[in-house]
Design an enzyme around this catalytic site. Structure first.
Site, PDB file in Angstrom:
ATOM      1  N   GLY A  15       0.786  -1.273  -0.021  1.00  0.00           N
ATOM      2  CA  GLY A  15      -0.156  -0.030   0.139  1.00  0.00           C
ATOM      3  C   GLY A  15       0.920   1.222   0.009  1.00  0.00           C
ATOM      4  O   GLY A  15       1.968   1.049   0.257  1.00  0.00           O
ATOM      5  N   VAL A  16       0.310   2.326  -0.466  1.00  0.00           N
ATOM      6  CA  VAL A  16       0.684   3.743  -0.537  1.00  0.00           C
ATOM      7  C   VAL A  16       1.127   4.129   0.876  1.00  0.00           C
ATOM      8  O   VAL A  16       0.392   4.123   1.759  1.00  0.00           O
ATOM      9  CB  VAL A  16       0.434   4.833  -1.460  1.00  0.00           C
ATOM     10  CG1 VAL A  16      -0.985   5.192  -0.842  1.00  0.00           C
ATOM     11  CG2 VAL A  16       1.015   5.971  -1.876  1.00  0.00           C
ATOM     12  N   GLY A  17       2.186   4.997   0.904  1.00  0.00           N
ATOM     13  CA  GLY A  17       2.420   5.757   2.241  1.00  0.00           C
ATOM     14  C   GLY A  17       3.860   5.358   2.730  1.00  0.00           C
ATOM     15  O   GLY A  17       4.760   4.744   2.115  1.00  0.00           O
ATOM     16  N   SER A  18       4.180   6.133   3.573  1.00  0.00           N
ATOM     17  CA  SER A  18       5.405   6.023   4.425  1.00  0.00           C
ATOM     18  C   SER A  18       5.939   4.876   4.867  1.00  0.00           C
ATOM     19  O   SER A  18       6.897   4.402   4.709  1.00  0.00           O
ATOM     20  CB  SER A  18       5.677   7.272   5.496  1.00  0.00           C
ATOM     21  OG  SER A  18       5.307   8.502   4.908  1.00  0.00           O
TER      22      SER A  18
ATOM     23  N   GLU B 267      -0.756  -1.357  -7.516  1.00  0.00           N
ATOM     24  CA  GLU B 267      -1.335  -0.013  -8.009  1.00  0.00           C
ATOM     25  C   GLU B 267      -0.550   0.937  -8.026  1.00  0.00           C
ATOM     26  O   GLU B 267      -0.682   1.730  -8.927  1.00  0.00           O
ATOM     27  CB  GLU B 267      -2.885   0.076  -7.334  1.00  0.00           C
ATOM     28  CG  GLU B 267      -2.618   0.513  -5.941  1.00  0.00           C
ATOM     29  CD  GLU B 267      -4.009   0.715  -5.422  1.00  0.00           C
ATOM     30  OE1 GLU B 267      -5.056   0.745  -6.006  1.00  0.00           O
ATOM     31  OE2 GLU B 267      -4.211   1.058  -4.079  1.00  0.00           O
TER      32      GLU B 267
ATOM     33  N   ASN C 299      -9.536   9.134   4.377  1.00  0.00           N
ATOM     34  CA  ASN C 299      -9.315   8.849   3.302  1.00  0.00           C
ATOM     35  C   ASN C 299     -10.200   7.517   2.542  1.00  0.00           C
ATOM     36  O   ASN C 299     -11.303   6.994   3.346  1.00  0.00           O
ATOM     37  CB  ASN C 299      -7.817   8.280   2.966  1.00  0.00           C
ATOM     38  CG  ASN C 299      -7.415   7.248   3.894  1.00  0.00           C
ATOM     39  OD1 ASN C 299      -6.688   7.493   4.779  1.00  0.00           O
ATOM     40  ND2 ASN C 299      -8.005   6.201   3.317  1.00  0.00           N
TER      41      ASN C 299
END
Length: 490
Positions: free
Chosen positions: A265-268, A292, A382
């Site tokens: 998943g996206v993120g830090s 993705e 989100n």
């Protein structure tokens, strides 16, 4: 079918007799109550000039805005904050968009990233009026997308009119990354003919009916790129725990004898996990990314030779990561492929490749239900994005997050989460800095016991254990005390 270029390189940005207009003229031509479909995913590849013109329009607008993923500030701050948007699909994450969603000034409806294109085109979700997309080249009946694809092919096909923002800040060489394939319409939809994530089955461009093209707006506005914080001690501990689990799983399961397909998943945290996994010994196995979003950490793995291919729908990069890509697009294009989201997030392909999906969340409860979108079950943070696509369809689904926030003041393991994005049936493994809980094959109470023992923060583990011991005095399969669980949030 488009009459545009095939996979041969496009050497010019403008081709043929296309109508050039300015952003203000394009915005003025959009109906006040129009449904506007935009490109953009992972905060890149979205239109900038026309949304800014809509935001400053002297007219009172009540737009319905549809985007398949995260977009940048020109849309999610300026346009949304202007009060010109009445309804919104599907992903949002800016402070302005959150506040307007929570105040119900915008009617927001969330959707999975894989399905929004079909829902727009075939499902009656909206009645599309105009698509506004970003490109690096455009012709009379085709354009080459920029740094993301998302659901652009479906949106363009569904809309009555099309505006293309030709962004000269984005390098023309991005065309080498794109593999545009659109599944057939139901009920004649067959399997997607992709046998390997690094394979290309489509074109470098998106085709459209030339009568739809209302105008081309030339811009030079850069993307709102990501900012990833440096890995924390918790991030590094989570990465180490995830690495230990993966080592055991790769040795245990014959599925991974030859290849490992990963998604993050996206993120830090996701970016940190990718960086730390470079140290993991995969042996002779081929390591492939099928997800993705492509983040900076994946380029590190590519440069180190630890990744055979990376397939996604967006380049969710920092300024440094984007500069790194733009300086050497053609080399990275040998291993990096951008696809529409109904391919990158396709449930059948996720299943076909046996993906190990690793995503984060806001919190999870003792029985394994996961909340990715709403604090206290009510306040929007989100959209769900593509996490449901991968959590439900991956061979192994991992939820990874720190066990607490604010220096141990807020537990992210709770007795019961009051908003569920991913049920107990969707997630296999929980990883925090405290340890790993592999809950596959366990009963609800067994799952709860393991989660408390392995994943809960020491500050909260005794209270969670006390709650579990008390509710287990009830003779039910999933014992709960809703009132006591609600008090946890107070």
């Amino acid at each position: 079918m488009s009459r545009g270029p095939d996979r041969r390189p496009v050497e010019r940005r403008l081709h043929g007799d296309v109508p050039i207009v300015d952003a203000e003229a394009a915005a003025a031509a959009v109906d006040a109550d129009a449904t506007v479909l935009t490109s953009g995913f992972g905060s890149v590849g979205y239109p900038k000039a026309i949304p800014l013109a809509l935001a400053s329009s002297p007219r009172d607008l009540s737009l319905t805005l549809v985007a398949s993923g995260k977009v940048g500030d020109e849309i999610d701050v300026d346009l949304v904050g202007s009060g010109q948007v009445e309804r919104r699909f599907s992903y949002q994450s800016s402070r302005v968009a959150r506040e307007k969603t929570d105040a119900r000034e915008i009617a927001f409806s969330d959707r999975n990233a894989s399905s929004i294109g079909d829902e727009v085109q075939y499902g009656g979700l909206v009645d599309p009026d105009v698509a506004v997309v970003e490109a690096v080249a455009v012709g009379e009946d085709w354009f080459v997308p920029s740094t993301s694809l998302g659901q652009v092919p479906a949106f363009v096909e569904a809309a009555d009119e099309l505006y293309v923002e030709l962004n000269r800040h984005q390098p023309l060489e991005l065309q080498a990354l794109h593999d545009v394939y659109r599944p057939d319409a139901p009920p004649d939809r067959g399997p997607i003919p992709l046998s390997d994530p690094g394979e290309r089955i489509g074109t470098a461009h998106v085709g459209f009916d030339p009568e739809k093209l209302a105008g081309v707006v030339e811009t030079e506005i850069p993307d709102s790129t990501y900012t990833f914080r440096d890995p924390t001690d918790d991030d590094l501990a989570i990465a180490a725990n995830l690495g230990s689990f993966l080592r055991e799983e790769l040795d245990r399961s014959p599925v991974f004898d030859d290849a490992v397909h990963l998604q993050f998943g996206v993120g830090s945290l996701g970016n940190a996990l990718m960086g730390e996994l470079q140290a993991l010994d995969f042996g002779d196995r081929e390591v492939v990314y099928f997800g993705e979003l492509i983040q900076d950490g994946l380029f590190d793995m590519l440069d180190e030779g630890g990744l055979a291919a990376a397939s996604a729908t967006s380049l969710a990069l920092t300024d440094e990561g984007q500069a790194r890509l733009f300086e050497d697009v053609e080399r990275y294009a040998e291993d990096v492929v951008l696809r529409p989201a109904d391919v990158s997030n396709h449930p059948g392909l996720i299943d076909q490749f046996g993906v190990i999906g690793v995503n984060s969340a806001i919190e999870f409860d003792l029985y394994g239900n996961v909340n990715s979108t709403h604090v206290r079950g009510e306040r929007m943070i989100n959209g769900v994005g593509g996490s449901a696509d991968f959590n439900r369809n991956s061979l192994i689904t991992v939820c990874a997050l720190p066990s607490a926030l604010n220096d141990g003041a807020v537990s992210r393991v709770v007795p019961q989460t009051f908003h569920v994005d991913h049920t107990e049936h969707d997630v296999d493994v929980f990883v925090t800095e405290q340890g790993v809980a592999d809950v596959r094959g366990l009963s609800p109470v067994e799952r709860a016991e393991l989660i408390v023992d392995r994943c809960a923060h020491p500050e909260f583990a005794p209270e969670l254990r006390s709650y579990l011991d008390d509710v287990c005095e009830r003779e039910y399969h999933i014992p709960q005390d809703v009132e006591r669980a609600a008090e946890w949030f107070e």
